[in-house]
Enzyme design. Structure first.
Site, PDB file in Angstrom:
ATOM      1  N   CYS A 198     -14.287  24.724 -32.754  1.00  0.00           N
ATOM      2  CA  CYS A 198     -14.880  25.146 -31.480  1.00  0.00           C
ATOM      3  C   CYS A 198     -16.055  23.926 -31.740  1.00  0.00           C
ATOM      4  O   CYS A 198     -16.331  23.422 -32.722  1.00  0.00           O
ATOM      5  CB  CYS A 198     -15.576  26.106 -31.427  1.00  0.00           C
ATOM      6  SG  CYS A 198     -16.243  26.997 -32.899  1.00  0.00           S
TER       7      CYS A 198
ATOM      8  N   GLU B  83     -24.045  30.386 -25.749  1.00  0.00           N
ATOM      9  CA  GLU B  83     -23.357  29.327 -25.118  1.00  0.00           C
ATOM     10  C   GLU B  83     -22.470  29.999 -23.968  1.00  0.00           C
ATOM     11  O   GLU B  83     -22.151  31.180 -23.800  1.00  0.00           O
ATOM     12  CB  GLU B  83     -22.190  29.091 -26.142  1.00  0.00           C
ATOM     13  CG  GLU B  83     -22.762  28.537 -27.406  1.00  0.00           C
ATOM     14  CD  GLU B  83     -21.864  27.930 -28.342  1.00  0.00           C
ATOM     15  OE1 GLU B  83     -22.275  27.057 -28.998  1.00  0.00           O
ATOM     16  OE2 GLU B  83     -20.591  28.456 -28.323  1.00  0.00           O
TER      17      GLU B  83
END
Length: 170
Positions: free
Chosen positions: A65, A112
């Site tokens: 990620c 996020e």
């Protein structure tokens, strides 16, 4: 090179750029992605973060990620980071996206707009030791049970993302 993240609103529309550390210090919403790589046995490749990482060192998390760069598509960013961390590239498909907040003990916060992607791969990765300490394959059910038994060995964001991923694939 100073890494910048793409600041976004709740619709994932870009509203600015900011140095990554500053965005995490201020807990500002920014674009990110999470990749789950699955093999033919339907096992997920997990990575153990390198011990030298500035947050969550040595913890287990999804295959990779990170954050998109300005002008980079979600898929291109996922492929770039897969190569940088795990040493391979595979086709990726976006499954879903969502917003989450994950505060860390060191005062930083991940806030996020996360694009969750899946890819398929069967071979061992060629891990980058600056990014990744180890890897393993686990079924989604085994991960779900292990998070309950040993939550402290997984990254905070992975526990959030995995729950959404598990719901999506179930």
């Amino acid at each position: 090179m100073i890494e910048k993240v793409i600041l976004v609103n709740e619709k994932d529309e870009q509203v600015g750029l900011m140095e990554k550390m500053e965005a995490h210090e201020k807990a500002l919403l920014h674009r990110a992605f999470s990749v789950f790589v699955v093999n033919d046995k339907n096992e997920i490749m997990l990575q153990q973060r390198a011990i030298g990482k500035y947050h969550s060192p040595g913890l287990w998390t999804n295959t990779c990620c990170s954050h998109q760069r300005e002008g980079e598509t979600n898929i291109a960013a996922g492929k770039r980071r897969l190569m940088e961390e795990m040493g391979f590239v595979t086709e990726l498909k976006e499954l879903f996206h969502f917003i989450y907040i994950a505060p860390f003990d060191n005062g930083l916060t991940e806030h996020e707009f996360d694009h969750v992607m899946i890819g398929h791969y069967n071979d061992p990765p060629q891990i980058n030791p600056e990014e990744v300490a180890s890897y393993k394959w686990m079924t989604a059910q085994d991960i779900k049970e292990d998070i309950i038994q040993q939550p402290e060995i997984y990254t905070h964001w992975f526990k959030i993302i995995f729950e959404k991923y598990y719901t999506h694939i179930s």
